[in-house]
Motif scaffolding. Sequence first.
Motif, mmCIF file in Angstrom:
data_model
loop_
_atom_site.group_PDB
_atom_site.id
_atom_site.type_symbol
_atom_site.label_atom_id
_atom_site.label_comp_id
_atom_site.label_asym_id
_atom_site.label_seq_id
_atom_site.Cartn_x
_atom_site.Cartn_y
_atom_site.Cartn_z
ATOM 1 N N PRO A 1 10.432 -0.931 -27.899
ATOM 2 C CA PRO A 1 9.130 -1.596 -27.872
ATOM 3 C C PRO A 1 8.335 -1.356 -26.598
ATOM 4 C CG PRO A 1 10.901 -3.212 -27.649
ATOM 5 C CD PRO A 1 11.555 -1.882 -27.851
ATOM 6 N N ASP B 1 5.818 -2.791 -23.418
ATOM 7 C CA ASP B 1 6.186 -3.883 -22.485
ATOM 8 C C ASP B 1 5.826 -5.252 -23.060
ATOM 9 O OD1 ASP B 1 3.507 -4.442 -22.006
ATOM 10 O OD2 ASP B 1 3.427 -3.396 -20.085
ATOM 11 N N SER B 2 6.130 -6.326 -22.299
ATOM 12 C CA SER B 2 6.005 -7.674 -22.855
ATOM 13 C C SER B 2 4.558 -8.031 -23.210
ATOM 14 C CB SER B 2 6.593 -8.700 -21.890
ATOM 15 O OG SER B 2 6.002 -8.520 -20.625
ATOM 16 N N SER B 3 3.574 -7.349 -22.600
ATOM 17 C CA SER B 3 2.194 -7.622 -23.013
ATOM 18 C C SER B 3 1.710 -6.616 -24.055
ATOM 19 C CB SER B 3 1.261 -7.653 -21.795
ATOM 20 O OG SER B 3 1.733 -6.869 -20.751
ATOM 21 N N GLY B 4 2.653 -5.830 -24.590
ATOM 22 C CA GLY B 4 2.287 -4.907 -25.668
ATOM 23 C C GLY B 4 1.645 -3.622 -25.171
ATOM 24 N N ASN B 5 1.806 -3.321 -23.862
ATOM 25 C CA ASN B 5 1.202 -2.099 -23.314
ATOM 26 C C ASN B 5 2.266 -1.032 -23.019
ATOM 27 O OD1 ASN B 5 -1.454 -3.106 -23.366
ATOM 28 N ND2 ASN B 5 -1.102 -4.219 -21.454
ATOM 29 N N ARG C 1 4.841 1.254 -21.285
ATOM 30 C CA ARG C 1 5.785 1.018 -20.183
ATOM 31 C C ARG C 1 5.614 2.045 -19.057
ATOM 32 N NH1 ARG C 1 9.924 -2.496 -21.044
ATOM 33 N NH2 ARG C 1 10.056 -3.234 -23.198
#
Length: 214
Positions: A143, A145-149, A151
């Motif tokens: 996936p 990163d945690s904000s959906g951007n 990595r």
Amino acid sequence: MFVLLFGPPGSGKGTQASALAERLAIPHVATGDIFRKHLREGTALGKLARSYMDRGQLVPDLVTCDLVASRLGEADAAGGVLFDGFPRSVPQLYWLLGHLGATGRGLAHVVNLQVNEELILARITGRRTCTNCGATFHVDSAPPDSSGNCRRCGSPVVQRKDDTEAVVQDRLVAYAAQTFPCLEQLTERVPVHNVDGVGSIDSVRERIFAALAL
Ligand code: AP5
Ligand code: MG
Ligand code: ZN
């Protein structure tokens, strides 16, 4: 050393390419990535390529071979490259053999990644691609990163326009009709290493390295 990473859409070519190119100390040349860069930059080539890519069809051979010829003319490609997504038709394969052969070079290895169609669909429809650097992710297995951007560079990620189930079906048809026949031609000329592409990203990488005795 010129090496081909071969396999159907979603088999993991792009995912495996960076580590392999780094180990072989040669640049990674992915025609799909180059077309997408042109697309982002809005060049005439990008506009032409988009009309084929969005429909899951191959960009015409002449256009693609020209693009590869100019990439191979760059200084870093002199000692070899890792091809990903090229050649993708028998005419492209013969063009490449002729182009390399003209300067006494040739293909050293082909790595053929094998995956079943069910997995291809799951991988492609779950893929997300960075709008800035082109890095790829997967909603389940790798996936963003945690904000959906992204990595790698922090930019937003999106679904590629050709990663819908309908377009994937057309890409699979193009693969079977135009790309798969290259394998038979390659087998007669170059060591072809069939590698099981099912499993974790790390385990597939280990299999590729083992096949090439790296
Ligand atoms: P291109 O960009 O080359 O697409 P493709 O060949 O269809 O292959 P993909 O990039 O979809 O799959 P991949 O094997 O790289 O898989 P990935 O590693 O991303 O071409 C696109 C279009 O451009 C073509 O349709 C055509 O129009 C045009 N084009 C390009 N080259 C051309 C040419 N030579 N001639 C004419 N036209 C050309 O993995 C997929 C997903 O699965 C990712 O999300 C990844 O994170 C995940 N994943 C990968 N491996 C694993 C694993 N082991 N476990 C879990 N998840 C995994
Ligand atoms: Mg790819
Ligand atoms: Zn990025």
